[in-house]
Design an enzyme around this catalytic site. Sequence first.
Site, PDB file in Angstrom:
ATOM      1  N   LYS A   1      28.052  13.941  30.295  1.00  0.00           N
ATOM      2  CA  LYS A   1      27.032  14.294  29.319  1.00  0.00           C
ATOM      3  C   LYS A   1      26.925  13.188  28.266  1.00  0.00           C
ATOM      4  O   LYS A   1      27.934  12.717  27.737  1.00  0.00           O
ATOM      5  CB  LYS A   1      27.366  15.627  28.644  1.00  0.00           C
ATOM      6  CG  LYS A   1      27.232  16.835  29.567  1.00  0.00           C
ATOM      7  CD  LYS A   1      25.784  17.102  29.925  1.00  0.00           C
ATOM      8  CE  LYS A   1      25.643  18.365  30.765  1.00  0.00           C
ATOM      9  NZ  LYS A   1      24.231  18.686  31.060  1.00  0.00           N
TER      10      LYS A   1
ATOM     11  N   LYS B   1      18.471  23.788  40.854  1.00  0.00           N
ATOM     12  CA  LYS B   1      19.378  24.877  40.511  1.00  0.00           C
ATOM     13  C   LYS B   1      18.759  26.181  40.988  1.00  0.00           C
ATOM     14  O   LYS B   1      17.587  26.451  40.716  1.00  0.00           O
ATOM     15  CB  LYS B   1      19.628  24.910  38.999  1.00  0.00           C
ATOM     16  CG  LYS B   1      20.263  23.621  38.486  1.00  0.00           C
ATOM     17  CD  LYS B   1      20.447  23.609  36.977  1.00  0.00           C
ATOM     18  CE  LYS B   1      21.091  22.301  36.532  1.00  0.00           C
ATOM     19  NZ  LYS B   1      21.268  22.208  35.067  1.00  0.00           N
TER      20      LYS B   1
END
Length: 330
Positions: free
Chosen positions: A108, A215
Amino acid sequence: MSHPPLDDLLATARVVALPLATRFRGLDVREALLLEGPQGWTEFSPFVEYPDAEAVTWLAAAIDFGWRASPAALRESIRINATVPAVDAASVAGVLARFDGCRTAKVKVAEPGQRLADDVARVRAVREAMGPEGRIRIDANGAWNVDEAEHAFHALAEFDLEYAEQPCAWIEELAELRRRVKYMGIPIAADESVRKADDPLAVARAGAADLLVIKAQPLGGVHRALEIVAEAGLPAVVSSALDTSVGLSMGAALAAALPVLDFDCGLGTSSLFTADIVSPPLTAVDGALRVGRVVPDAALLDELAAPSERREWWLARLERCHALLGADGD
């Protein structure tokens, strides 16, 4: 398919709160609502800040997985990546140690309140921990503008990035960035531009990405996600939305059914929890996740049950989204 009555959903609904080992996405605890359908356990866990109009797609995914047979699996296990939150560089090795045998790490970056120097230090620590053979991808969650992203690409290029996930928020920005940095050989992956878009195929039509991050929950389920990948005509990597092991089994079913799967998948996020509702949890073993449905442990469901007021909040949300699902049709 027709949708089950609300009473059928409420009859098995369990709301859980899973503590995180490291703060992730602003969360210390991840809440989820679990349901048991004819095909097995399934999950409804849109993030709490998402409006009902967005969360309803996640309910469609839960119903798809719990009430409809999964597509045929083309593989028995899925190689997965480690996920490194926006931690300080000194904490990187400890995070990676939670992901057994993973050869790929998603890092991240562009965390609010942090600087590019923090990202560089974090990615450098990942490269040092994983060695030259490790694969590193970054995820900015759309936080950069085009100039910032181009600057960050140059700052991080020395670490041999596999790809950059959602460096900018808008499709037009992704297309411009892709044009600017094409010579650098760092592919651009689209996540939010697929799962949060009114038209999940727009990013592919615009030539704004080299691959898609898909997803199951945000896209309406395994079957719908497979359709999107087929229509987009781009390589895909399957990821999770900080799901419990039940939601991860949904993601694994999606990854197992893809005709081509060239990337390690982001389905190892159970390793970010200190406890999960399946024993043992669905985590990496030698870098891979087994494909197959999981059954929550009754004792863990009780132990990790959300407080009563949070349970009522989720049940009310379920009821509202079910009504929207009926109004919107399939």
